[in-house]
Design an enzyme around this catalytic site. Structure first.
Site, PDB file in Angstrom:
ATOM      1  N   ASP A   1       0.710  -1.172  -0.247  1.00 35.71           N
ATOM      2  CA  ASP A   1       0.044   0.103  -0.057  1.00 35.71           C
ATOM      3  C   ASP A   1       0.899   1.199   0.169  1.00 35.71           C
ATOM      4  O   ASP A   1       0.525   2.361   0.638  1.00 35.71           O
ATOM      5  CB  ASP A   1      -0.863   0.059   1.234  1.00 35.71           C
ATOM      6  CG  ASP A   1      -1.814  -1.336   1.405  1.00 35.71           C
ATOM      7  OD1 ASP A   1      -2.309  -1.663   0.324  1.00 35.71           O
ATOM      8  OD2 ASP A   1      -1.617  -1.820   2.569  1.00 35.71           O
TER       9      ASP A   1
ATOM     10  N   SER B   1       2.246   6.759   0.428  1.00 38.04           N
ATOM     11  CA  SER B   1       1.514   6.001   1.219  1.00 38.04           C
ATOM     12  C   SER B   1       0.076   6.091   0.832  1.00 38.04           C
ATOM     13  O   SER B   1      -0.333   7.130   0.543  1.00 38.04           O
ATOM     14  CB  SER B   1       1.249   6.704   2.926  1.00 38.04           C
ATOM     15  OG  SER B   1       0.451   5.910   3.341  1.00 38.04           O
ATOM     16  N   ARG B   2      -0.439   4.821   0.197  1.00 38.99           N
ATOM     17  CA  ARG B   2      -1.594   4.945  -0.304  1.00 38.99           C
ATOM     18  C   ARG B   2      -2.775   5.080   0.428  1.00 38.99           C
ATOM     19  O   ARG B   2      -4.140   4.968   0.238  1.00 38.99           O
ATOM     20  CB  ARG B   2      -1.755   3.519  -1.528  1.00 38.99           C
ATOM     21  CG  ARG B   2      -0.958   3.705  -2.483  1.00 38.99           C
ATOM     22  CD  ARG B   2      -1.027   2.515  -3.535  1.00 38.99           C
ATOM     23  NE  ARG B   2       0.076   2.470  -4.556  1.00 38.99           N
ATOM     24  CZ  ARG B   2       1.249   1.740  -4.347  1.00 38.99           C
ATOM     25  NH1 ARG B   2       1.201   0.968  -3.449  1.00 38.99           N
ATOM     26  NH2 ARG B   2       2.013   1.993  -5.133  1.00 38.99           N
ATOM     27  N   VAL B   3      -2.652   4.920   1.962  1.00 36.00           N
ATOM     28  CA  VAL B   3      -3.712   5.071   3.005  1.00 36.00           C
ATOM     29  C   VAL B   3      -3.730   6.746   3.323  1.00 36.00           C
ATOM     30  O   VAL B   3      -4.736   7.548   3.442  1.00 36.00           O
ATOM     31  CB  VAL B   3      -3.243   4.236   4.230  1.00 36.00           C
ATOM     32  CG1 VAL B   3      -4.215   4.614   5.488  1.00 36.00           C
ATOM     33  CG2 VAL B   3      -3.393   2.768   3.710  1.00 36.00           C
TER      34      VAL B   3
END
Length: 578
Positions: free
Chosen positions: A417, A442-444
């Site tokens: 992620d 950071s894909r969050v």
């Protein structure tokens, strides 16, 4: 088809020949089990006093003293150890145990070497099943062919030779798990290697387990703070996330993972560090550092060092993951570090080539992507119905000359992620941690940040990107205007702010104060070399004289406008008076 073509042969080994009544019972048993076309032959053997051994093709019925003792031993081994009250259960098992004439499927070793054995005769063996060799060494089925199987060995192959017998266990590879593993160093089979005695496990868990389904998960929204300002402010990690740490060797990848473990002290997070293919001395030093900082109390170390065989290095991360899942399913938050998966892929490549599988890109087998995806997909934030536990994964991958487009890095980047990319040039220029702001992501994102951190961090990434771009264009310019000089000084201050010593993770309030001070251009007139010193003194001043601000940030996770303005006011006053 003639009767001779399908006639089976059974051989009975015992020290005395069976009488007619016994022979009749044997024949009756064989006819019922295998049909009428079977012949029984007796052969004298002194190896089975007071008992016998019956062989039918690859199946064996061991009714010797040793065979029955082994049955009792297996029954005792399977007694569940709950709450440490095992003695009554053992007594009950011995009292009620009745030996049975059970068939064991036995095969024969064809070839052995380099931690791989080829076996014939185990027609019903399944992929991932544990096999037991006559020398006591265990192995795992890794390759199924028409007439033979390939098996990886979890021990020395010195006592295994062509013709050795192998038997099925019917069990898949697993590892013992339990609360007693906390603070211990174990190998890939869950056996303690720290010299502190036996570990009493609570259950035996398979190392391969299906990942939690979509319905069983909930969104990643709780911060897993690393204590590293460069990461928490720009690339936040949430509980249940998988964030890749990637870079060349000796750029501080393990240092980031280690600081993250240290930062979990007092936060009720269980940490698992899996060392794959590293020097035993390096792992020993890491364990000592964790112990000195008081972090081993909540940490488990799984070590498959460079001196261990490729099969042990291959199963190590799965074993660590199984230990982590035990705690996750009890509702705990777990942080697991895989250091590193490039060495893991190399171990798997060695095994695959020895098993004569077709090599593909960079000589890796075609299923190497699946190897890592089925490991990393097991990290999750479970929903409340499943206990609400989480497992956050920090896989580490080593690149060659910063090449993130190689096979293993691209594979793992697509599974995770986000990634934290560590750049060699930054590291050698003294920027540590050497996080490349442009290639890291950071894909969050902000979902895994507290509101205080989100508000304080503001547009730091944009400011850094502008500084890096301006730095490139102005490095050859001799005459710069005042605005450009100020922007460069501000950017240099940002870079100084992001420098952080190892083993000194920041608390949340420290990060918030530092970000508020630097991003409001309060250090514009401070020489670049003094930026770090001034920041630390401002933080210390607020901690000592204005603790109510610190307490509000830590307890609520919020940064009110009033507190923000108060931090700016205190910092301005200190900088003017210093």
């Amino acid at each position: 088809m003639s009767n001779e073509a399908i006639m089976k042969k059974a051989v009975l080994y015992s020290d005395t020949s069976p009488n007619k009544e016994q022979e009749k019972r044997f024949q009756s048993f064989l006819t019922e089990k295998y049909g009428p076309n079977i012949t029984l032959t007796w052969k004298k053997s002194d190896a089975f006093p007071g008992g016998f051994r019956l062989e039918v093709d690859t199946e064996v019925y061991d009714w010797s003293v040793n065979g029955r003792f082994q049955q009792l031993k297996d029954a005792l081994t399977s007694v569940p150890n709950k709450n440490g009250n095992i003695i009554p259960l053992i007594k009950e098992t011995v009292k009620t145990w009745v030996p049975q004439a059970m068939a064991q499927e036995v095969g024969r070793v064809l070839t052995v070497g380099d931690g791989i054995a080829t076996i014939e005769g185990l027609d019903n063996a399944t992929f991932g099943e544990i096999l037991l060799f006559s020398s006591g060494v265990r192995g795992m089925v890794q390759d199924l062919r028409e007439d033979e199987i390939g098996c990886i060995l979890f021990g020395s192959d010195e006592d295994i030779y062509e013709g050795s017998t192998v038997k099925r266990t019917g069990k898949t590879a697993g590892v013992p798990v339990g609360d007693a593993f906390m603070g211990r160093v174990v190998n890939a089979l869950g056996v303690p290697i720290d010299g502190k005695g036996e570990i009493f496990s609570e259950e035996y868990r398979p190392i391969e387990n299906p990942a939690p389904g979509i319905i069983d998960r909930q969104p990643v929204d709780t911060p897993m703070e690393t204590g590293i300002l460069a990461i928490d402010s720009m690339f936040p990690i949430g509980r249940g996330q998988r964030e890749l740490i990637i870079g060349d060797r000796q750029t501080g990848k393990t240092a980031i993972a280690l600081d993250t473990i240290l930062n979990q002290k007092g936060k009720d997070v269980i940490c698992i560090y899996v060392a794959i293919g590293q020097k035993a001395s390096s792992v020993a030093q890491l364990v000592q550092n964790l112990r000195n900082k008081g972090a081993m109390n909540y940490t488990v170390v799984v070590n498959a060092s460079a001196s261990d065989s490729a099969p042990l290095q291959y199963i190590a991360p799965y074993a660590g993951c199984a230990i982590g899942e035990y705690f996750m399913e009890k509702g705990k938050d777990v942080l697991i570090v895989y250091d590193d998966l490039s060495k893991h892929a190399i171990a798997y490549r060695s095994i695959s080539l020895l098993l004569e599988r077709s090599p593909g890109r960079e000589a890796y087998p075609g299923d190497v992507f699946y190897l890592h995806s089925r490991l990393l997909e097991r990290s999750a934030h479970l929903n409340e119905a499943k206990g609400g536990g989480s497992m956050t994964a920090l896989p580490i991958v080593e690149t060659q000359a910063g090449d993130v487009s190689a096979y293993i890095p691209t594979n793992i980047i697509s599974i995770t992620d986000g990634q934290i990319f560590l750049e060699s040039d930054l590291f050698f220029a003294g920027q540590r941690p050497a996080v490349n702001v442009g290639l890291s992501v950071s894909r969050v994102g902000g979902d895994a940040q507290t509101k205080a951190m989100k508000k304080a961090a503001g547009a730091i990434r944009l400011d850094l990107a502008q500084y890096r771009e301006m730095e490139v264009f102005t490095q050859f310019a001799s005459d710069l205007d005042d605005t450009t000089k100020k922007q460069l000084a501000y950017g240099q201050g940002l870079m100084q702010m992001l420098k952080q010593e190892q083993f000194k993770p920041y608390k949340q309030h420290e990060q918030v104060i530092i970000l508020v001070v630097i991003l409001n251009h309060l250090l514009q007139e401070v020489p670049v070399k003094e930026v770090k010193v001034v920041l630390n003194k401002v933080v210390k001043l607020i901690q000592d004289k204005h603790f109510e601000i610190v307490e509000r940030i830590e307890t609520t996770g919020l940064l009110s406008d009033e507190d923000r303005n108060r931090i700016i006011e205190i910092a301005k006053k200190y900088i003017q008076e210093r």
